[in-house]
Design an enzyme around this catalytic site. Structure first.
Site, mmCIF file in Angstrom:
data_model
loop_
_atom_site.group_PDB
_atom_site.id
_atom_site.type_symbol
_atom_site.label_atom_id
_atom_site.label_comp_id
_atom_site.label_asym_id
_atom_site.label_seq_id
_atom_site.Cartn_x
_atom_site.Cartn_y
_atom_site.Cartn_z
ATOM 1 N N ALA A 71 0.706 -1.125 0.144
ATOM 2 C CA ALA A 71 0.101 -0.231 0.050
ATOM 3 C C ALA A 71 1.026 1.130 -0.112
ATOM 4 O O ALA A 71 0.617 2.281 -0.500
ATOM 5 C CB ALA A 71 -1.030 0.048 1.215
ATOM 6 N N THR A 72 2.120 1.322 0.655
ATOM 7 C CA THR A 72 2.836 2.476 0.676
ATOM 8 C C THR A 72 3.348 2.681 -0.572
ATOM 9 O O THR A 72 3.211 3.925 -1.046
ATOM 10 C CB THR A 72 3.973 2.180 1.625
ATOM 11 O OG1 THR A 72 3.721 1.938 2.937
ATOM 12 C CG2 THR A 72 5.040 3.407 1.501
ATOM 13 N N ASN B 40 -6.005 2.838 10.818
ATOM 14 C CA ASN B 40 -5.231 1.887 11.445
ATOM 15 C C ASN B 40 -5.106 1.806 12.816
ATOM 16 O O ASN B 40 -5.062 0.967 13.555
ATOM 17 C CB ASN B 40 -3.936 1.940 10.671
ATOM 18 C CG ASN B 40 -3.154 3.258 10.811
ATOM 19 O OD1 ASN B 40 -3.726 4.198 10.397
ATOM 20 N ND2 ASN B 40 -2.027 3.171 11.402
ATOM 21 N N SER C 42 -3.343 -3.686 0.416
ATOM 22 C CA SER C 42 -1.976 -4.577 0.631
ATOM 23 C C SER C 42 -2.454 -5.744 1.396
ATOM 24 O O SER C 42 -3.196 -5.977 2.126
ATOM 25 C CB SER C 42 -1.117 -3.869 1.826
ATOM 26 O OG SER C 42 0.083 -4.132 1.794
ATOM 27 N N THR D 8 9.274 -6.881 -13.367
ATOM 28 C CA THR D 8 8.668 -8.208 -13.418
ATOM 29 C C THR D 8 7.910 -8.441 -12.519
ATOM 30 O O THR D 8 7.800 -8.008 -11.213
ATOM 31 C CB THR D 8 9.805 -9.336 -13.379
ATOM 32 O OG1 THR D 8 10.811 -9.248 -14.439
ATOM 33 C CG2 THR D 8 9.337 -10.857 -13.668
ATOM 34 N N CYS E 157 4.320 1.233 11.921
ATOM 35 C CA CYS E 157 5.588 1.932 11.443
ATOM 36 C C CYS E 157 5.926 2.687 12.058
ATOM 37 O O CYS E 157 7.230 3.183 11.780
ATOM 38 C CB CYS E 157 5.081 2.768 9.883
ATOM 39 S SG CYS E 157 4.173 1.755 8.692
#
Length: 382
Positions: free
Chosen positions: A76-77, A153, A201, A241, A326
């Site tokens: 997600a970041t 969150n 995420s 990739t 975080c």
């Protein structure tokens, strides 16, 4: 799904989740026999590309969009960075965010400020809700983007993203929804929410770490520029990739999460309520955030007189946090709780409990007993 760390009581599911064994089972062939690069032109590659296409179609359908609108990222970041930094060449140079956004949004906005953008941050009330009248007054003719998470969150508060999107679109501003804590835990439909960009995420809903995605709507595609160059993969939005195993895992995790969503809500909700009621019976304890507009698995409680850093250490094998994963290792007060009006000391005495798929009742009773004991002990030492 087996919990090998059986000595631990894990109540930090908003930080990350274990990979579901059913997800791992679907991923394994792509680590081994189906290892071809999906971007190749030969038959082996095409069979892997077919699996990726099927996974993408499944994710897109669940999120209420089409496969060509899903861009895979490392999480997600990165998705948030792609959405916000992608505005670098926009003619509009104003971004609106909410003070309680995740650091991934706040720090990327700070970066854009260094590029000459102007950022406005909306305040929230004591329940964590933004003032929509103030939002209307803050959006300008040169506003490029409005950023709002769907679920906070730290508190689990669910924000009125649909209304936020309607207000933003009146001025033709794009809307980025950080849905990291929402996807897999509640119904998330990009069309119903009316957002232009949506980040998510896999590791938040029992999928692997290192894979996430960004939904990019048609209006956003006209304005955004790619920030990662490479071999032209993903329609040129993100070179490199594809993480085939991650994509397969994320699709499987989302499918399982959505299919079991109702029963998980009915099982986890009462466990959260039991934990919350008992912990709020501690003298002086109070809830941070709205008691109504929030996700069923999260509670954030302040225990005045017991610093969360010390309480977490004493709880030992009970895994909880004092804020975002975080920044949970810092001793600074949570910017989310500060924005909601808490004083530093109360913010530093608050704990987030987030429940999940492996949480069971006996763990909740053990947690209640030990939190009560250690809060009392910490208060007695001062």
């Amino acid at each position: 799904m087996d919990n090998s760390n059986s000595n631990f009581i894990y109540l930090d599911y908003n930080a990350t989740t274990p990979v579901d064994e059913r997800v791992l089972h679907e991923m394994l062939p792509f680590f081994g026999s189906s290892y071809a690069n999906p971007s190749g032109a030969h038959l082996f590659s095409l069979t892997v590309q077919d699996a990726v296409d099927q996974a993408t179609a499944e994710i897109a359908y669940t999120l209420g969009t089409h496969a060509e609108n899903i861009i895979y990222t490392s999480g997600a970041t990165e998705a948030i960075n792609l959405a916000i930094q992608g505005l670098q060449f926009s003619n509009r140079k104003h971004i609106v965010g909410i003070a309680t956004e995740h650091k991934a949004v706040l720090e990327t906005c700070a970066f854009m400020e260094r590029l000459g953008f102007e950022i406005s941050y909306l305040t929230v009330d004591e329940q964590g809700m933004p003032d929509l009248v103030l939002l209307t007054e803050t959006i300008r003719e040169d506003t490029a983007l409005v950023c709002s998470m769907l679920v906070n969150n730290e508190t689990g508060v669910v924000l009125p993203i649909k209304e936020i999107a309607e207000i933003a679109h009146q001025r033709n501003a794009l809307v980025l929804c950080d849905a990291t804590q929402a996807v897999g835990k509640m119904s998330v439909n990009t069309r119903e929410l009316g957002v232009d960009l949506l980040a998510f995420s896999a590791h938040k809903f029992y999928g692997p770490k290192g894979i996430g995605g960004l939904y990019i709507g048609e209006q956003a595609k006209k304005v955004l520029s790619a920030i990662m160059q490479g071999g032209g993969q993903q329609q040129g939005w993100r070179g490199g990739t594809l993480n085939t195993t991650g994509i397969i895992g994320m699709a499987a995790a989302l499918r399982i999460a959505v299919s079991e969503l109702e029963q998980e809500q009915q099982r986890i909700g009462p466990l959260r309520d039991l934990l919350e009621i008992e912990l709020l019976s501690i003298d002086g304890a109070f809830l941070n955030g709205s008691p109504i507009d929030r996700l069923y698995n999260t509670t954030n409680i302040c225990f005045p007189g017991a610093l969360s850093e010390q309480l977490i250490m004493r709880l030992g094998t009970i895994s909880v946090s004092s804020g975002s994963a975080c920044s949970a290792v810092t001793s600074r007060p949570s910017h989310v709780l500060k924005a909601m009006g808490l004083q530093d000391l109360d913010a530093l005495s608050s704990i987030r409990f987030s429940l999940g798929r492996l949480t069971h009742e006996a763990e909740i009773y053990q947690t209640i007993e030990r939190v009560k004991q250690h809060v009392q002990n910490l208060r007695n030492t001062h």
